[in-house]
Design a protein around this motif. Sequence first.
Motif, PDB file in Angstrom:
ATOM      1  N   GLU A  95     -24.142 -13.083 -21.010  1.00 41.73           N
ATOM      2  CA  GLU A  95     -25.054 -13.037 -22.018  1.00 41.73           C
ATOM      3  C   GLU A  95     -26.510 -13.158 -21.638  1.00 41.73           C
ATOM      4  O   GLU A  95     -27.299 -12.483 -22.230  1.00 41.73           O
ATOM      5  N   ILE A  96     -26.748 -13.983 -20.582  1.00 41.10           N
ATOM      6  CA  ILE A  96     -28.168 -14.132 -20.136  1.00 41.10           C
ATOM      7  C   ILE A  96     -28.446 -12.747 -19.318  1.00 41.10           C
ATOM      8  O   ILE A  96     -29.689 -12.365 -19.522  1.00 41.10           O
ATOM      9  N   LEU A  97     -27.225 -12.157 -18.689  1.00 36.54           N
ATOM     10  CA  LEU A  97     -27.611 -10.759 -18.138  1.00 36.54           C
ATOM     11  C   LEU A  97     -27.965  -9.812 -19.358  1.00 36.54           C
ATOM     12  O   LEU A  97     -28.873  -9.028 -19.066  1.00 36.54           O
ATOM     13  N   ALA A  98     -27.510  -9.833 -20.222  1.00 34.31           N
ATOM     14  CA  ALA A  98     -27.586  -9.047 -21.531  1.00 34.31           C
ATOM     15  C   ALA A  98     -29.179  -9.060 -21.925  1.00 34.31           C
ATOM     16  O   ALA A  98     -29.746  -8.143 -22.463  1.00 34.31           O
ATOM     17  N   ALA A  99     -29.423 -10.389 -22.067  1.00 39.57           N
ATOM     18  CA  ALA A  99     -30.947 -10.789 -22.394  1.00 39.57           C
ATOM     19  C   ALA A  99     -31.995 -10.236 -21.559  1.00 39.57           C
ATOM     20  O   ALA A  99     -32.807  -9.701 -21.596  1.00 39.57           O
ATOM     21  N   ALA A 100     -31.662 -10.636 -20.125  1.00 33.65           N
ATOM     22  CA  ALA A 100     -32.432  -9.889 -19.201  1.00 33.65           C
ATOM     23  C   ALA A 100     -32.454  -8.447 -19.162  1.00 33.65           C
ATOM     24  O   ALA A 100     -33.636  -7.746 -18.947  1.00 33.65           O
ATOM     25  N   LYS A 101     -31.541  -7.735 -19.508  1.00 33.81           N
ATOM     26  CA  LYS A 101     -31.350  -6.456 -19.571  1.00 33.81           C
ATOM     27  C   LYS A 101     -32.516  -5.742 -20.704  1.00 33.81           C
ATOM     28  O   LYS A 101     -33.059  -4.743 -20.707  1.00 33.81           O
ATOM     29  N   ARG A 102     -32.412  -6.603 -21.810  1.00 35.98           N
ATOM     30  CA  ARG A 102     -33.310  -6.160 -23.026  1.00 35.98           C
ATOM     31  C   ARG A 102     -34.597  -6.461 -22.582  1.00 35.98           C
ATOM     32  O   ARG A 102     -35.294  -5.591 -22.843  1.00 35.98           O
ATOM     33  N   ALA A 103     -34.826  -7.696 -21.938  1.00 37.75           N
ATOM     34  CA  ALA A 103     -36.213  -8.023 -21.579  1.00 37.75           C
ATOM     35  C   ALA A 103     -36.658  -6.638 -20.406  1.00 37.75           C
ATOM     36  O   ALA A 103     -38.097  -6.360 -20.504  1.00 37.75           O
ATOM     37  N   GLU A 104     -36.008  -6.218 -19.630  1.00 42.31           N
ATOM     38  CA  GLU A 104     -36.326  -5.247 -18.688  1.00 42.31           C
ATOM     39  C   GLU A 104     -36.823  -3.948 -19.365  1.00 42.31           C
ATOM     40  O   GLU A 104     -37.696  -3.228 -19.109  1.00 42.31           O
ATOM     41  N   ARG A 105     -35.812  -3.590 -20.495  1.00 40.36           N
ATOM     42  CA  ARG A 105     -36.175  -2.722 -21.329  1.00 40.36           C
ATOM     43  C   ARG A 105     -37.407  -2.598 -22.118  1.00 40.36           C
ATOM     44  O   ARG A 105     -38.097  -1.413 -22.184  1.00 40.36           O
ATOM     45  N   ASP A 106     -37.741  -3.844 -22.343  1.00 37.96           N
ATOM     46  CA  ASP A 106     -38.843  -4.074 -23.210  1.00 37.96           C
ATOM     47  C   ASP A 106     -40.191  -4.204 -22.450  1.00 37.96           C
ATOM     48  O   ASP A 106     -41.222  -4.365 -22.904  1.00 37.96           O
ATOM     49  N   GLY A 107     -39.991  -3.876 -20.987  1.00 33.49           N
ATOM     50  CA  GLY A 107     -41.130  -4.044 -20.227  1.00 33.49           C
ATOM     51  C   GLY A 107     -41.591  -5.457 -19.569  1.00 33.49           C
ATOM     52  O   GLY A 107     -42.840  -5.164 -18.775  1.00 33.49           O
ATOM     53  N   ALA A 356     -31.781   6.327 -27.152  1.00 31.98           N
ATOM     54  CA  ALA A 356     -30.440   6.797 -26.602  1.00 31.98           C
ATOM     55  C   ALA A 356     -29.860   5.776 -25.904  1.00 31.98           C
ATOM     56  O   ALA A 356     -30.368   5.467 -24.881  1.00 31.98           O
ATOM     57  N   GLY A 357     -28.684   5.583 -26.385  1.00 36.27           N
ATOM     58  CA  GLY A 357     -27.842   4.350 -25.346  1.00 36.27           C
ATOM     59  C   GLY A 357     -28.144   2.962 -25.587  1.00 36.27           C
ATOM     60  O   GLY A 357     -27.530   2.166 -24.918  1.00 36.27           O
ATOM     61  N   ALA A 358     -29.015   2.798 -26.378  1.00 37.16           N
ATOM     62  CA  ALA A 358     -29.667   1.229 -26.719  1.00 37.16           C
ATOM     63  C   ALA A 358     -28.596   0.637 -27.413  1.00 37.16           C
ATOM     64  O   ALA A 358     -27.588   1.300 -28.364  1.00 37.16           O
ATOM     65  N   ASP A 359     -28.012  -0.691 -27.330  1.00 36.30           N
ATOM     66  CA  ASP A 359     -27.074  -1.392 -28.092  1.00 36.30           C
ATOM     67  C   ASP A 359     -27.969  -1.834 -29.426  1.00 36.30           C
ATOM     68  O   ASP A 359     -28.583  -2.732 -29.534  1.00 36.30           O
ATOM     69  N   ASP A 360     -27.619  -1.097 -30.631  1.00 31.90           N
ATOM     70  CA  ASP A 360     -28.305  -1.597 -31.523  1.00 31.90           C
ATOM     71  C   ASP A 360     -27.646  -2.600 -32.303  1.00 31.90           C
ATOM     72  O   ASP A 360     -28.587  -3.438 -33.293  1.00 31.90           O
ATOM     73  N   SER A 361     -26.658  -3.261 -31.851  1.00 28.72           N
ATOM     74  CA  SER A 361     -26.137  -4.524 -32.460  1.00 28.72           C
ATOM     75  C   SER A 361     -26.744  -5.832 -31.816  1.00 28.72           C
ATOM     76  O   SER A 361     -26.614  -6.582 -32.360  1.00 28.72           O
ATOM     77  N   ALA A 362     -27.438  -5.369 -30.775  1.00 29.49           N
ATOM     78  CA  ALA A 362     -28.002  -6.674 -29.881  1.00 29.49           C
ATOM     79  C   ALA A 362     -29.480  -7.133 -30.628  1.00 29.49           C
ATOM     80  O   ALA A 362     -29.948  -6.167 -31.064  1.00 29.49           O
ATOM     81  N   PRO A 363     -29.628  -8.414 -30.485  1.00 32.00           N
ATOM     82  CA  PRO A 363     -30.863  -8.662 -31.038  1.00 32.00           C
ATOM     83  C   PRO A 363     -31.999  -8.136 -30.246  1.00 32.00           C
ATOM     84  O   PRO A 363     -31.790  -7.549 -29.240  1.00 32.00           O
ATOM     85  N   GLU A 364     -33.295  -7.739 -30.971  1.00 36.96           N
ATOM     86  CA  GLU A 364     -34.448  -7.069 -30.330  1.00 36.96           C
ATOM     87  C   GLU A 364     -34.953  -7.538 -28.867  1.00 36.96           C
ATOM     88  O   GLU A 364     -35.507  -7.032 -28.281  1.00 36.96           O
ATOM     89  N   THR A 365     -35.064  -8.775 -29.050  1.00 35.51           N
ATOM     90  CA  THR A 365     -36.045  -9.476 -27.871  1.00 35.51           C
ATOM     91  C   THR A 365     -34.759 -10.525 -27.205  1.00 35.51           C
ATOM     92  O   THR A 365     -33.924 -10.931 -27.729  1.00 35.51           O
TER      93      THR A 365
END
Length: 378
Positions: A95-107, A356-365
Motif C-alpha cells: 500500500e505504501i508503494l502504491a502511495a509512492a507511485k501516485r506521488a511519483e505520478r503527481d510530480g 490512460a492507465g491510471a487507477d481511478d479507484s485509488a485516492p488522488e494523493t
Amino acid sequence: MVYETGNRTVDDAVARVLDGERLDRRDGLALIAQPADELAAGADYVRSQFGDGTVDACSIVNAKAGNCAEDCGFCAQSVHFDTGIDNYGFLDPEEILAAAKRAERDGAQRFGIVVAEKGVSKEQRPEEWQEVLRAIRLVRDETDVEVDASLGILTEEEARILAAEGINHYNHNIETSPRFFPEIVDTHSFEDRVATLEVARDAGMDLCAGVILGMGETPTDRVDAALALQDVGVSSLPVNILNPVAGTPLAEELGGSADITTEEIIRTIAVYRLLHPEARVRLTGGREVNLEPDEQHLPFEAGADGMLTGDYLTTAGQSPGDDIETVERAGLEPNMDANEFDPEVVKARNEGGGEAGADDSAPETAAGTATSEAELDD
C-alpha cells in the motif's frame, strides 16, 4: 551589481549572506520586524542566487495513524485527544508503494514514510521494524522518488540501518522554539527532538526539520526556532501553518484558527531564507487554509523553494495540479532532479482529464491512501 531594496537592514543582511556570512539572533530579530514586501524582495534575491529556480515537491503517506502516546497539543493523532480520526497499524508495504507511485505520478521528487508514534522501535516491535524496511526497499527499488522517513526517535543502530537502506532525508520537526516548546508538549522535550536529529545526521542522513507557525508563539520564538535549526544543520526546512483540528487543545485554545497573519507568514518565510540560504525552505501543511488562493504564490516570492504536495497526515491538501500552477505563478518551475514528469499532464488530470492507465479507484494523493484499506486492520 549589488541588489538593493532600499531598506538598509534588509540590504545589509542580503549582502552579508551573499558574502558567505551566517546571520545571528540579533540579525533575525531585526529582520522579522521589517516591512514584509522589502524583506520578501531581499529573501527572494538570496534564493535566486543560491537556488536553481525550481520548487522541490515532496509527498507523504500516513503509514501508521493514531493512538500516539505523546501529547503534542496540535496533533490529531494523539491518544490523549478525541479527534475522530481513523486509527490503524502500520500499512502493508505494498500500500505504501502504491502511495509512492501516485506521488511519483503527481510530480513529487521525494516521498516520506511517516508514522504517528514516539518511535519505531527495532527492539520493542521487531516485526513492524521489518515491515518499515520492506516498505523502504519497495519504494527505493520501484520508483524514481527519493525515499524519506519520519519514524520518531531513533537509536544510533536504527539510524545506521535506515541510512544504509537509502533513506535520503530524516524528518523530525522541532515544531517551535526551545522556550515555547513546553507550552505545546509535555511528554518529551525539545532536547529529545534535537538529539534524534543529531543521531540521524551522524548516521549520514540529510535532515528535514522545521516548525509549525500560528500556535501562539511570538516572532522571537520563530527566529529562535530557525537558529536552533542552524545549529543542527538542515537541508530541508518545512514550514507548517497550524490547521487546528477539532478536539486538540490548540483548536480549543485558539478558537479554530491559527494565530498568525499572512504578512507574518511572509516575514517568517523570508527570515528563514536569510538564516538558511542553502536549505530548501519548504511550505507544507496548513497553507491552503491560512492563505487565500490568490495568496499562495506569495511565500514562493519571499524565498520559499519547496512544498509538500498532495494530502497531509490527517487533513486534505489541494491538487498537485493546483500546486504546480502556484509555483508557476511565482515565476518558478517544478524541480525534476529525481523524477522527470510533464507538469501539463498533472494539471490536466486534476482538471478532470484523467490519464490512460491510471487507477481511478485509488485516492488522488498519497496521504489519502491510508484510510480505505487500513480500516480493515483496526
